[in-house]
Design an enzyme around this catalytic site. Structure first.
Site, PDB file in Angstrom:
ATOM      1  N   LYS A  28      -0.008   4.261  -0.318  1.00  0.00           N
ATOM      2  CA  LYS A  28      -0.706   5.394   0.296  1.00  0.00           C
ATOM      3  C   LYS A  28      -0.525   6.647  -0.583  1.00  0.00           C
ATOM      4  CE  LYS A  28      -0.220   3.126   4.721  1.00  0.00           C
ATOM      5  NZ  LYS A  28      -0.007   3.235   6.182  1.00  0.00           N
TER       6      LYS A  28
ATOM      7  N   ASN B  46       0.852  -1.188   0.000  1.00  0.00           N
ATOM      8  CA  ASN B  46       0.000   0.000   0.000  1.00  0.00           C
ATOM      9  C   ASN B  46       0.889   1.240   0.000  1.00  0.00           C
ATOM     10  OD1 ASN B  46      -1.966   1.936   0.335  1.00  0.00           O
ATOM     11  ND2 ASN B  46      -2.491   1.359   2.432  1.00  0.00           N
TER      12      ASN B  46
ATOM     13  N   HIS C 146      -9.282   0.472   5.237  1.00  0.00           N
ATOM     14  CA  HIS C 146      -8.039   0.817   5.934  1.00  0.00           C
ATOM     15  C   HIS C 146      -8.332   1.801   7.058  1.00  0.00           C
ATOM     16  CE1 HIS C 146      -3.960   2.184   6.705  1.00  0.00           C
ATOM     17  NE2 HIS C 146      -3.542   1.119   6.046  1.00  0.00           N
TER      18      HIS C 146
ATOM     19  N   GLU D 271      -4.754  -5.303  10.673  1.00  0.00           N
ATOM     20  CA  GLU D 271      -3.764  -4.251  10.903  1.00  0.00           C
ATOM     21  C   GLU D 271      -4.073  -3.528  12.212  1.00  0.00           C
ATOM     22  OE1 GLU D 271      -1.765  -2.643   7.049  1.00  0.00           O
ATOM     23  OE2 GLU D 271      -3.776  -1.833   7.164  1.00  0.00           O
TER      24      GLU D 271
END
Length: 248
Positions: free
Chosen positions: A12, A10, A95, A165
């Site tokens: 981001k 990821n 997320h 996560e």
């Protein structure tokens, strides 16, 4: 059935074309575990650029978001149709940064997940607890509630990869111990068995994310219910290759 090892990167809101070209070139030139499935998620405006430059057949591209409507007056959003038009068949949803910074609820994330799946896009669905929740001893209950919201919306789990996560470990340098991670992964699998089916529990891949790096990935990968990683900052660095090759 053996679950195929999976590593997601990821990126981001990081990287320019120059940066991303260097990351992709590093992956193209690396010897990657042929038994690992790899998906990288650059910022949306670089999805096509990254896809055009990738030369590894076992590395795919994911979006970092998709909306739950097909089109219309939704400024700044991306539809499943648009992702498929680019050949993008993966998306990261749920997320904690979007949950916390943008106020996305469990229910909204579940609706986006259903929409993506219904349109042929596979989903990396994220869950995880805060430091306060962990310290209160409510981690598993919290994650199970997130799972329950998702299960209300979807019936077919075959194109869902779950990423656990813990929020307190994302980008902090803190990492769950392999025992802490395995405990939650096992609880997720147990919940799937009890509330969905034995088949879904056995076949669904559950990733760990949160300050994963080249030093800790091998020990984490040995745990029974850890089927790979969702990597943040380290996916922008050469050590991402070492994480992909954690089982070698």
């Amino acid at each position: 059935m053996a679950r195929k090892f999976f590593v997601g990167g990821n990126f981001k809101m990081n990287g320019t074309r120059k940066d991303l070209k260097a990351i992709v070139d590093n992956l193209n030139n690396a010897q990657l575990d042929p038994n690992a499935e790899v998906v990288i998620a650059p910022p949306a405006l670089y999805l096509d650029f990254v896809k055009q430059n990738l030369q590894k057949p076992n590395v795919e591209v994911a979006a970092q978001n998709v909306f739950n409507k097909p089109n219309g007056a939704f400024t700044g959003e991306i539809s499943a149709t648009q992702l498929l038009d680019l050949g993008v068949k993966w998306v990261i949803l749920g997320h904690s940064e979007r949950r916390n910074e943008l106020g996305e609820s469990d229910e909204f994330i579940a609706s986006k997940t259903k929409y993506a799946l219904d349109n042929g896009i596979s989903v990396i669905w994220c869950c995880g607890e805060s430091k306060d929740t962990r310290q209160a001893g409510e981690t598993i209950k919290f994650v199970e509630n997130q799972l329950a919201a998702l299960a209300k919306e979807i019936n077919d789990w075959k194109n869902v990869v779950i990423a656990y996560e813990p929020i307190w470990a994302i980008g902090t340098g803190l990492v769950a111990t392999k025992e802490q991670a395995q405990e939650v992964h096992a609880a997720i699998r147990s919940w799937l068995k009890q509330n969905v089916s034995d088949k879904v529990a056995e076949e669904t891949r559950i990733l760990y994310g949160g300050s994963v790096n080249a030093k800790n990935c091998k020990d984490l990968a040995k745990e029974q219910d850890i089927d790979g990683f969702l990597v943040g900052g380290a996916s922008l660095k050469p050590e991402f290759v070492d994480i992909i090759n954690a089982n070698l």
